[in-house]
Design a protein around this motif. Sequence first.
Motif, PDB file in Angstrom:
ATOM      1  N   ALA A  34      43.620  35.858  39.758  1.00  0.00           N
ATOM      2  CA  ALA A  34      44.361  36.589  39.756  1.00  0.00           C
ATOM      3  C   ALA A  34      43.816  38.092  40.585  1.00  0.00           C
ATOM      4  O   ALA A  34      44.246  38.931  41.763  1.00  0.00           O
ATOM      5  N   ALA A  35      42.287  38.014  40.472  1.00  0.00           N
ATOM      6  CA  ALA A  35      41.864  39.076  41.509  1.00  0.00           C
ATOM      7  C   ALA A  35      41.617  39.081  43.130  1.00  0.00           C
ATOM      8  O   ALA A  35      41.697  39.502  43.819  1.00  0.00           O
ATOM      9  N   GLY A  36      41.909  37.386  43.400  1.00  0.00           N
ATOM     10  CA  GLY A  36      42.005  37.380  44.566  1.00  0.00           C
ATOM     11  C   GLY A  36      43.119  37.650  45.348  1.00  0.00           C
ATOM     12  O   GLY A  36      42.866  37.911  46.242  1.00  0.00           O
ATOM     13  N   ILE A  37      44.074  37.149  44.553  1.00  0.00           N
ATOM     14  CA  ILE A  37      45.162  37.256  45.070  1.00  0.00           C
ATOM     15  C   ILE A  37      45.348  38.522  45.302  1.00  0.00           C
ATOM     16  O   ILE A  37      46.042  39.685  46.655  1.00  0.00           O
ATOM     17  N   LEU A  38      45.201  39.798  44.613  1.00  0.00           N
ATOM     18  CA  LEU A  38      45.247  41.327  44.522  1.00  0.00           C
ATOM     19  C   LEU A  38      44.011  42.117  45.600  1.00  0.00           C
ATOM     20  O   LEU A  38      44.761  42.143  46.497  1.00  0.00           O
ATOM     21  N   ALA A  39      43.083  41.148  45.915  1.00  0.00           N
ATOM     22  CA  ALA A  39      42.222  41.781  46.987  1.00  0.00           C
ATOM     23  C   ALA A  39      42.701  41.677  47.769  1.00  0.00           C
ATOM     24  O   ALA A  39      43.210  41.909  48.850  1.00  0.00           O
TER      25      ALA A  39
ATOM     26  N   ILE B 160      35.003  32.848  28.653  1.00  0.00           N
ATOM     27  CA  ILE B 160      34.558  32.763  30.068  1.00  0.00           C
ATOM     28  C   ILE B 160      34.928  31.671  30.534  1.00  0.00           C
ATOM     29  O   ILE B 160      35.636  31.841  31.680  1.00  0.00           O
ATOM     30  N   ARG B 161      34.583  30.361  29.861  1.00  0.00           N
ATOM     31  CA  ARG B 161      34.389  29.236  31.399  1.00  0.00           C
ATOM     32  C   ARG B 161      35.953  28.818  31.029  1.00  0.00           C
ATOM     33  O   ARG B 161      36.925  28.193  31.651  1.00  0.00           O
ATOM     34  N   ARG B 162      37.153  29.222  29.786  1.00  0.00           N
ATOM     35  CA  ARG B 162      38.356  28.720  29.593  1.00  0.00           C
ATOM     36  C   ARG B 162      39.165  29.817  30.988  1.00  0.00           C
ATOM     37  O   ARG B 162      40.316  29.928  31.198  1.00  0.00           O
ATOM     38  N   SER B 163      38.900  31.593  30.512  1.00  0.00           N
ATOM     39  CA  SER B 163      39.750  32.205  31.820  1.00  0.00           C
ATOM     40  C   SER B 163      38.997  32.053  33.368  1.00  0.00           C
ATOM     41  O   SER B 163      39.805  32.888  33.532  1.00  0.00           O
ATOM     42  N   ALA B 164      37.348  32.029  33.381  1.00  0.00           N
ATOM     43  CA  ALA B 164      37.217  31.987  34.346  1.00  0.00           C
ATOM     44  C   ALA B 164      38.088  32.333  36.100  1.00  0.00           C
ATOM     45  O   ALA B 164      38.765  32.862  36.999  1.00  0.00           O
ATOM     46  N   PRO B 165      38.917  30.695  35.412  1.00  0.00           N
ATOM     47  CA  PRO B 165      39.745  30.041  37.099  1.00  0.00           C
ATOM     48  C   PRO B 165      40.691  31.497  37.056  1.00  0.00           C
ATOM     49  O   PRO B 165      40.961  31.600  38.124  1.00  0.00           O
ATOM     50  N   LEU B 166      41.818  31.154  36.246  1.00  0.00           N
ATOM     51  CA  LEU B 166      42.690  32.819  35.753  1.00  0.00           C
ATOM     52  C   LEU B 166      42.404  33.966  36.729  1.00  0.00           C
ATOM     53  O   LEU B 166      42.865  34.585  37.395  1.00  0.00           O
ATOM     54  N   ILE B 167      41.364  34.746  36.401  1.00  0.00           N
ATOM     55  CA  ILE B 167      40.677  35.807  36.760  1.00  0.00           C
ATOM     56  C   ILE B 167      40.206  35.999  37.803  1.00  0.00           C
ATOM     57  O   ILE B 167      40.818  36.587  39.112  1.00  0.00           O
ATOM     58  N   THR B 168      39.538  34.851  38.738  1.00  0.00           N
ATOM     59  CA  THR B 168      39.224  34.551  39.488  1.00  0.00           C
ATOM     60  C   THR B 168      40.672  34.951  40.788  1.00  0.00           C
ATOM     61  O   THR B 168      40.776  35.123  42.337  1.00  0.00           O
TER      62      THR B 168
ATOM     63  N   MET C 125      44.475  53.669  40.256  1.00  0.00           N
ATOM     64  CA  MET C 125      45.362  52.432  40.618  1.00  0.00           C
ATOM     65  C   MET C 125      44.356  51.202  40.520  1.00  0.00           C
ATOM     66  O   MET C 125      44.877  50.144  39.051  1.00  0.00           O
ATOM     67  N   ALA C 126      43.137  51.533  40.847  1.00  0.00           N
ATOM     68  CA  ALA C 126      42.172  48.972  40.449  1.00  0.00           C
ATOM     69  C   ALA C 126      42.502  49.331  39.090  1.00  0.00           C
ATOM     70  O   ALA C 126      42.420  48.102  38.606  1.00  0.00           O
ATOM     71  N   TYR C 127      42.190  50.468  38.029  1.00  0.00           N
ATOM     72  CA  TYR C 127      41.370  50.192  36.890  1.00  0.00           C
ATOM     73  C   TYR C 127      43.489  49.819  36.210  1.00  0.00           C
ATOM     74  O   TYR C 127      43.015  48.519  35.687  1.00  0.00           O
ATOM     75  N   GLY C 128      44.117  49.825  35.976  1.00  0.00           N
ATOM     76  CA  GLY C 128      45.513  49.542  35.418  1.00  0.00           C
ATOM     77  C   GLY C 128      45.736  47.803  36.343  1.00  0.00           C
ATOM     78  O   GLY C 128      46.294  46.881  35.490  1.00  0.00           O
ATOM     79  N   LEU C 129      45.624  47.722  37.503  1.00  0.00           N
ATOM     80  CA  LEU C 129      45.917  46.570  37.844  1.00  0.00           C
ATOM     81  C   LEU C 129      44.872  45.586  37.703  1.00  0.00           C
ATOM     82  O   LEU C 129      44.804  44.451  37.452  1.00  0.00           O
ATOM     83  N   SER C 130      43.378  45.398  37.451  1.00  0.00           N
ATOM     84  CA  SER C 130      42.344  44.533  36.635  1.00  0.00           C
ATOM     85  C   SER C 130      42.563  44.856  35.756  1.00  0.00           C
ATOM     86  O   SER C 130      41.630  44.187  34.547  1.00  0.00           O
ATOM     87  N   MET C 131      42.955  45.505  34.624  1.00  0.00           N
ATOM     88  CA  MET C 131      43.374  44.932  33.445  1.00  0.00           C
ATOM     89  C   MET C 131      44.064  44.083  32.396  1.00  0.00           C
ATOM     90  O   MET C 131      43.401  43.545  31.551  1.00  0.00           O
ATOM     91  N   ASP C 132      44.715  43.624  33.111  1.00  0.00           N
ATOM     92  CA  ASP C 132      44.794  42.517  32.669  1.00  0.00           C
ATOM     93  C   ASP C 132      44.046  41.182  32.905  1.00  0.00           C
ATOM     94  O   ASP C 132      43.896  40.490  31.853  1.00  0.00           O
ATOM     95  N   TYR C 133      42.813  41.313  33.136  1.00  0.00           N
ATOM     96  CA  TYR C 133      41.832  40.402  33.775  1.00  0.00           C
ATOM     97  C   TYR C 133      41.153  40.278  32.166  1.00  0.00           C
ATOM     98  O   TYR C 133      40.204  39.303  31.511  1.00  0.00           O
ATOM     99  N   GLU C 134      40.881  41.549  31.640  1.00  0.00           N
ATOM    100  CA  GLU C 134      40.307  41.903  30.532  1.00  0.00           C
ATOM    101  C   GLU C 134      40.427  41.127  29.564  1.00  0.00           C
ATOM    102  O   GLU C 134      40.487  40.965  28.097  1.00  0.00           O
ATOM    103  N   VAL C 135      42.232  41.130  29.260  1.00  0.00           N
ATOM    104  CA  VAL C 135      43.120  40.764  28.114  1.00  0.00           C
ATOM    105  C   VAL C 135      43.393  39.477  27.890  1.00  0.00           C
ATOM    106  O   VAL C 135      43.204  39.246  26.871  1.00  0.00           O
ATOM    107  N   PHE C 136      43.480  38.646  29.301  1.00  0.00           N
ATOM    108  CA  PHE C 136      43.295  37.206  29.263  1.00  0.00           C
ATOM    109  C   PHE C 136      41.721  37.302  28.597  1.00  0.00           C
ATOM    110  O   PHE C 136      41.249  35.956  27.819  1.00  0.00           O
ATOM    111  N   LEU C 137      40.040  37.692  29.236  1.00  0.00           N
ATOM    112  CA  LEU C 137      39.733  37.348  28.297  1.00  0.00           C
ATOM    113  C   LEU C 137      38.791  37.329  26.574  1.00  0.00           C
ATOM    114  O   LEU C 137      38.969  36.722  26.773  1.00  0.00           O
TER     115      LEU C 137
END
Length: 127
Positions: A45-50, A35-43, A1-13
Amino acid sequence: MAYGLSMDYEVFLLARIKEEHERTGDTERAVGEGIRRSAPLITAAAGILALSFLSYATGGVVFLKELGIGTALTILVDVTLIRVVLLPATMRLAGARDLVGAAAAAPTARQGDRRTSRGVRVITALG
């Protein structure tokens, strides 16, 4: 389940890395810029999900507490270790070979390429 939720991070990156590589042709710079351009978005999104999964830990059902804490930790480890450390390091080591594979695998328009009356694409073998 966590893999599916976090897959979007990889797509953005990967999208940011690929865009930069197409623009400059430099893999090392593309990885860093991606990494520089997508790090704020990934961080974010992960924080909100966590945090949303950690809210399960406030309930009275033990199974939901375990699910919430386990999933939140999995998401945080996934986003920090895999998406931001291992994926970029692997892409730097592989160089341009990583980014060329997707373009080479896509079918190109050929002489035998046609569409049916319903718009379905048919590729015939050219001999």
